[in-house]
Each structure stands twice: as C-alpha cells, then as structure tokens.
Write a protein that holds these residues in place. Structure first.
Motif, PDB file in Angstrom:
ATOM      1  N   GLN A 115       0.824  -1.206   0.000  1.00  0.00           N
ATOM      2  CA  GLN A 115       0.000   0.000   0.000  1.00  0.00           C
ATOM      3  C   GLN A 115       0.866   1.267   0.000  1.00  0.00           C
ATOM      4  OE1 GLN A 115      -3.131   0.514  -0.420  1.00  0.00           O
ATOM      5  NE2 GLN A 115      -3.206   2.693   0.080  1.00  0.00           N
ATOM      6  N   ILE A 116       1.883   1.266   0.855  1.00  0.00           N
ATOM      7  CA  ILE A 116       2.761   2.437   0.940  1.00  0.00           C
ATOM      8  C   ILE A 116       3.502   2.667  -0.377  1.00  0.00           C
ATOM      9  CG2 ILE A 116       4.844   3.351   2.041  1.00  0.00           C
ATOM     10  CD1 ILE A 116       3.924   2.004   4.632  1.00  0.00           C
ATOM     11  N   SER A 117       4.046   1.588  -0.943  1.00  0.00           N
ATOM     12  CA  SER A 117       4.801   1.722  -2.189  1.00  0.00           C
ATOM     13  C   SER A 117       3.904   2.205  -3.329  1.00  0.00           C
ATOM     14  CB  SER A 117       5.465   0.401  -2.564  1.00  0.00           C
ATOM     15  OG  SER A 117       4.498  -0.604  -2.837  1.00  0.00           O
ATOM     16  N   SER A 118       2.667   1.727  -3.361  1.00  0.00           N
ATOM     17  CA  SER A 118       1.734   2.150  -4.397  1.00  0.00           C
ATOM     18  C   SER A 118       1.466   3.647  -4.310  1.00  0.00           C
ATOM     19  CB  SER A 118       0.420   1.375  -4.265  1.00  0.00           C
ATOM     20  OG  SER A 118      -0.555   1.855  -5.163  1.00  0.00           O
ATOM     21  N   GLU A 119       1.216   4.139  -3.111  1.00  0.00           N
ATOM     22  CA  GLU A 119       0.924   5.564  -2.937  1.00  0.00           C
ATOM     23  C   GLU A 119       2.140   6.424  -3.266  1.00  0.00           C
ATOM     24  OE1 GLU A 119      -2.041   6.914  -2.363  1.00  0.00           O
ATOM     25  OE2 GLU A 119      -2.815   4.870  -2.482  1.00  0.00           O
ATOM     26  N   LEU A 120       3.323   5.976  -2.862  1.00  0.00           N
ATOM     27  CA  LEU A 120       4.540   6.734  -3.146  1.00  0.00           C
ATOM     28  C   LEU A 120       4.809   6.797  -4.654  1.00  0.00           C
ATOM     29  CD1 LEU A 120       6.952   5.490  -0.321  1.00  0.00           C
ATOM     30  CD2 LEU A 120       5.881   7.742  -0.523  1.00  0.00           C
ATOM     31  N   LEU A 121       4.634   5.665  -5.321  1.00  0.00           N
ATOM     32  CA  LEU A 121       4.894   5.622  -6.764  1.00  0.00           C
ATOM     33  C   LEU A 121       3.856   6.419  -7.550  1.00  0.00           C
ATOM     34  CD1 LEU A 121       6.016   1.906  -7.011  1.00  0.00           C
ATOM     35  CD2 LEU A 121       7.417   3.920  -7.510  1.00  0.00           C
ATOM     36  N   LYS A 122       2.626   6.463  -7.059  1.00  0.00           N
ATOM     37  CA  LYS A 122       1.620   7.312  -7.704  1.00  0.00           C
ATOM     38  C   LYS A 122       2.080   8.772  -7.684  1.00  0.00           C
ATOM     39  CE  LYS A 122      -2.653   4.691  -6.746  1.00  0.00           C
ATOM     40  NZ  LYS A 122      -3.287   4.756  -8.064  1.00  0.00           N
ATOM     41  N   ALA A 123       2.643   9.184  -6.545  1.00  0.00           N
ATOM     42  CA  ALA A 123       3.118  10.559  -6.415  1.00  0.00           C
ATOM     43  C   ALA A 123       4.321  10.807  -7.316  1.00  0.00           C
ATOM     44  CB  ALA A 123       3.476  10.853  -4.964  1.00  0.00           C
ATOM     45  N   VAL A 124       5.181   9.804  -7.451  1.00  0.00           N
ATOM     46  CA  VAL A 124       6.387   9.941  -8.278  1.00  0.00           C
ATOM     47  C   VAL A 124       6.034  10.069  -9.756  1.00  0.00           C
ATOM     48  CG1 VAL A 124       8.444   8.745  -9.109  1.00  0.00           C
ATOM     49  CG2 VAL A 124       7.928   8.775  -6.658  1.00  0.00           C
ATOM     50  N   TYR A 125       5.180   9.176 -10.257  1.00  0.00           N
ATOM     51  CA  TYR A 125       4.857   9.171 -11.683  1.00  0.00           C
ATOM     52  C   TYR A 125       3.767  10.177 -12.039  1.00  0.00           C
ATOM     53  CZ  TYR A 125       7.834   5.093 -12.098  1.00  0.00           C
ATOM     54  OH  TYR A 125       8.920   4.249 -12.083  1.00  0.00           O
ATOM     55  N   ASP A 126       2.899  10.480 -11.075  1.00  0.00           N
ATOM     56  CA  ASP A 126       1.903  11.553 -11.228  1.00  0.00           C
ATOM     57  C   ASP A 126       1.150  11.470 -12.558  1.00  0.00           C
ATOM     58  OD1 ASP A 126       0.552  13.792 -10.288  1.00  0.00           O
ATOM     59  OD2 ASP A 126       1.913  15.177 -11.297  1.00  0.00           O
ATOM     60  N   SER A 143      -2.963   7.828 -11.306  1.00  0.00           N
ATOM     61  CA  SER A 143      -3.333   6.613 -12.030  1.00  0.00           C
ATOM     62  C   SER A 143      -2.320   5.473 -11.991  1.00  0.00           C
ATOM     63  CB  SER A 143      -3.612   6.976 -13.494  1.00  0.00           C
ATOM     64  OG  SER A 143      -4.352   5.974 -14.137  1.00  0.00           O
ATOM     65  N   PHE A 144      -1.018   5.793 -12.018  1.00  0.00           N
ATOM     66  CA  PHE A 144      -0.006   4.733 -12.133  1.00  0.00           C
ATOM     67  C   PHE A 144       0.831   4.620 -10.863  1.00  0.00           C
ATOM     68  CE2 PHE A 144       4.124   2.996 -13.129  1.00  0.00           C
ATOM     69  CZ  PHE A 144       3.818   1.901 -13.914  1.00  0.00           C
ATOM     70  N   PRO A 145       0.955   3.406 -10.338  1.00  0.00           N
ATOM     71  CA  PRO A 145       0.300   2.152 -10.729  1.00  0.00           C
ATOM     72  C   PRO A 145      -1.079   2.044 -10.086  1.00  0.00           C
ATOM     73  CG  PRO A 145       1.808   1.728  -8.917  1.00  0.00           C
ATOM     74  CD  PRO A 145       1.948   3.200  -9.261  1.00  0.00           C
ATOM     75  N   SER A 146      -1.880   1.121 -10.570  1.00  0.00           N
ATOM     76  CA  SER A 146      -3.212   0.900 -10.004  1.00  0.00           C
ATOM     77  C   SER A 146      -3.094   0.385  -8.578  1.00  0.00           C
ATOM     78  CB  SER A 146      -3.977  -0.123 -10.856  1.00  0.00           C
ATOM     79  OG  SER A 146      -5.105  -0.626 -10.161  1.00  0.00           O
ATOM     80  N   GLY A 147      -3.655   1.134  -7.638  1.00  0.00           N
ATOM     81  CA  GLY A 147      -3.607   0.718  -6.242  1.00  0.00           C
ATOM     82  C   GLY A 147      -4.405  -0.547  -5.995  1.00  0.00           C
ATOM     83  N   HIS A 148      -5.570  -0.653  -6.647  1.00  0.00           N
ATOM     84  CA  HIS A 148      -6.396  -1.854  -6.488  1.00  0.00           C
ATOM     85  C   HIS A 148      -5.636  -3.095  -6.968  1.00  0.00           C
ATOM     86  CE1 HIS A 148      -9.730   0.834  -5.702  1.00  0.00           C
ATOM     87  NE2 HIS A 148     -10.588  -0.161  -5.607  1.00  0.00           N
ATOM     88  N   SER A 149      -4.991  -2.974  -8.128  1.00  0.00           N
ATOM     89  CA  SER A 149      -4.264  -4.114  -8.687  1.00  0.00           C
ATOM     90  C   SER A 149      -3.055  -4.472  -7.832  1.00  0.00           C
ATOM     91  CB  SER A 149      -3.807  -3.801 -10.114  1.00  0.00           C
ATOM     92  OG  SER A 149      -4.920  -3.531 -10.940  1.00  0.00           O
ATOM     93  N   THR A 150      -2.358  -3.453  -7.331  1.00  0.00           N
ATOM     94  CA  THR A 150      -1.190  -3.679  -6.481  1.00  0.00           C
ATOM     95  C   THR A 150      -1.578  -4.403  -5.205  1.00  0.00           C
ATOM     96  OG1 THR A 150      -0.085  -1.679  -7.298  1.00  0.00           O
ATOM     97  CG2 THR A 150       0.688  -2.580  -5.212  1.00  0.00           C
ATOM     98  N   LEU A 151      -2.563  -3.849  -4.516  1.00  0.00           N
ATOM     99  CA  LEU A 151      -2.954  -4.407  -3.218  1.00  0.00           C
ATOM    100  C   LEU A 151      -3.598  -5.781  -3.369  1.00  0.00           C
ATOM    101  CD1 LEU A 151      -2.597  -3.365  -0.382  1.00  0.00           C
ATOM    102  CD2 LEU A 151      -4.928  -2.490  -0.422  1.00  0.00           C
ATOM    103  N   ALA A 152      -4.379  -5.964  -4.434  1.00  0.00           N
ATOM    104  CA  ALA A 152      -5.004  -7.267  -4.665  1.00  0.00           C
ATOM    105  C   ALA A 152      -3.945  -8.337  -4.907  1.00  0.00           C
ATOM    106  CB  ALA A 152      -5.956  -7.192  -5.858  1.00  0.00           C
ATOM    107  N   ALA A 153      -2.956  -8.031  -5.748  1.00  0.00           N
ATOM    108  CA  ALA A 153      -1.903  -9.001  -6.047  1.00  0.00           C
ATOM    109  C   ALA A 153      -1.095  -9.321  -4.798  1.00  0.00           C
ATOM    110  CB  ALA A 153      -0.994  -8.463  -7.147  1.00  0.00           C
ATOM    111  N   ALA A 154      -0.700  -8.292  -4.060  1.00  0.00           N
ATOM    112  CA  ALA A 154       0.105  -8.510  -2.857  1.00  0.00           C
ATOM    113  C   ALA A 154      -0.660  -9.313  -1.808  1.00  0.00           C
ATOM    114  CB  ALA A 154       0.544  -7.171  -2.273  1.00  0.00           C
ATOM    115  N   THR A 155      -1.916  -8.961  -1.589  1.00  0.00           N
ATOM    116  CA  THR A 155      -2.708  -9.615  -0.547  1.00  0.00           C
ATOM    117  C   THR A 155      -3.110 -11.034  -0.919  1.00  0.00           C
ATOM    118  OG1 THR A 155      -3.622  -7.458   0.106  1.00  0.00           O
ATOM    119  CG2 THR A 155      -4.764  -9.428   0.895  1.00  0.00           C
TER     120      THR A 155
END
Length: 229
Positions: A115-126, A143-155
């Motif tokens: 979750q943390i990495s997804s939010e940080l990368l969203k801010a980076v790629y904007d 938009s990038f990367p998809s938080g739903h897809s990230t968290l779903a895959a990880a979980t």
C-alpha cells in the motif's frame, strides 16, 4: 541412492532458480512498464484497449448489459482498500490464534508495504486518470500504478502462499493459487472496464504487487518454522 540424491539436487536447483528468476522478474516488469509509461510510448495502446471495452457508438457506455457494469463495481471492490484491509486483519488474527506468528507478520507487513509503495509511486509518476470516458467508480489519487491491482496481487498472492504452505495435497495448493490469480485478474480488468485506469496502470500494479508477494513467499520459506513452532 547417489543417483536419487543427484536427481533431488537438480530439482531443488531448478526450483530455486525459478523462484529467484520470478523474484527478479516482477520488479523488472514494473520498471519496464513504468519506463514506457513515463515516455508516453503506451498512450496509443492504452487508448485502444480502454475503448475496446466501450460501445463503438458511445464511449461513455461500457460493453454489456447494466448488470455487468454493476457486477464490475462489485468485483472492483475486491481490490479496494477497505475490503482488503479487513481481509488482511482477519487473516493475521487467525494466523496468530493458530500460533503462526511469523506468517502473520509476513502477511501484515506485505500488505502495508504494498500500500505504501503504491501511494509513493503514484506521487512519483503523477499520471492523470483516463479522461476518455466517464469514470464508473469514484477515484481520489493518480493513475499509475493501479492501487487496487497492487494491493489485490500482494494480498491474495501472499495469502495464497500462506494457506498453501499448510496444505499437503498438490491439487488443493493448485486450486488456492488459481483462485488467487482469478481474483487478481478480475480486479484489474474491472478497473479498465470502469474507465478509472489505463491498462498499463493495471499491469504495473500487478507487477508491483506480485513483487511484494514473491518477496513474502521467499521470506516465508526461509523462516518456515519446525512443526509446532
């Protein structure tokens, strides 16, 4: 006996190599996709794939009947922060109650880091959200990367690894992973169908989430407790 030992060693070496290739491959896929996205090379493909899920005469209308659109909203909720947080908390508590504290710590840490990495990368790629069509779901972040897809895959992948580690039947293990893959794929497709993500957002999210899940799988194997531990 010697021949059997050599055969076992070869199988273990092949399995270990496959694991490490996967662990290195998932982050590489994410970086490769991120690089293409950053350079704008995926814009045309993203547009075509997104519009392919819309009626040709009316891009605001997703393909299929109304019940399918509503079903996609239900499916996308499987990758939502609230549901996955509840799932992770319940799973962690159950693991603790069954005296599997290492697995509980690994699962909980993986979900939080994803979750943390997804939010940080969203801010980076904007990257802005798609504006070609009306969004079929409320969005709050980039938009990038998809938080739903990230968290779903990880979980789901980490949870599948934890559950499968307690199973002895190969068929059951396979079923667990197949279900996890199915859930992850469905969540990703639903994000594009609802027009809230570009396809490469989902691909990047899958790669990022899978990266964390693979790390968790390796750590789980390295710290696998002895019976009763």
């Amino acid at each position: 006996m010697i021949a059997r030992l050599k055969s076992l060693a070869r199988r273990l070496e092949a399995r270990t190599l496959a694991v490490w290739i996967a662990v290195a491959g998932a982050p590489w896929v994410f970086l490769a996709v991120a690089d293409e996205v950053g350079e704008g090379d995926t814009a045309s493909l993203d547009r075509r794939l997104l519009l392919a899920m819309r009626a040709a005469h009316d891009p605001s209308d997703p393909l299929g009947p109304r019940w399918l659109e509503e079903s996609m909203r239900d499916i996308t909720a499987l990758g939502g922060f609230t549901l996955l947080t509840i799932t992770a908390v319940v799973a962690v508590l159950l693991l603790v109650f069954h005296d599997r504290r290492r697995a509980a710590l690994i699962l909980g840490s993986t979900v939080v880091l994803a979750q943390i990495s997804s939010e940080l990368l969203k801010a980076v790629y904007d990257r802005p959200r798609p504006s070609l069509v009306a969004h079929g779901s409320i969005v709050y972040s980039q938009s990038f990367p998809s938080g739903h897809s990230t968290l779903a895959a990880a979980t789901f992948f980490t949870l599948a690894a934890v559950v499968a580690s307690a199973e002895t039947k190969k068929q059951t293990k396979a079923l667990i992973f197949v279900l996890a893959i199915l859930f992850v794929v469905m969540v990703g497709i639903s994000r594009v169908y609802l027009g809230v993500h570009w396809p490469t957002d989902v691909l990047g999210g899958w790669a990022l989430g899978a990266s964390w899940a693979l790390v968790a799988w390796v750590v789980l194997g390295l710290t696998k407790p002895r019976r009763g531990a």
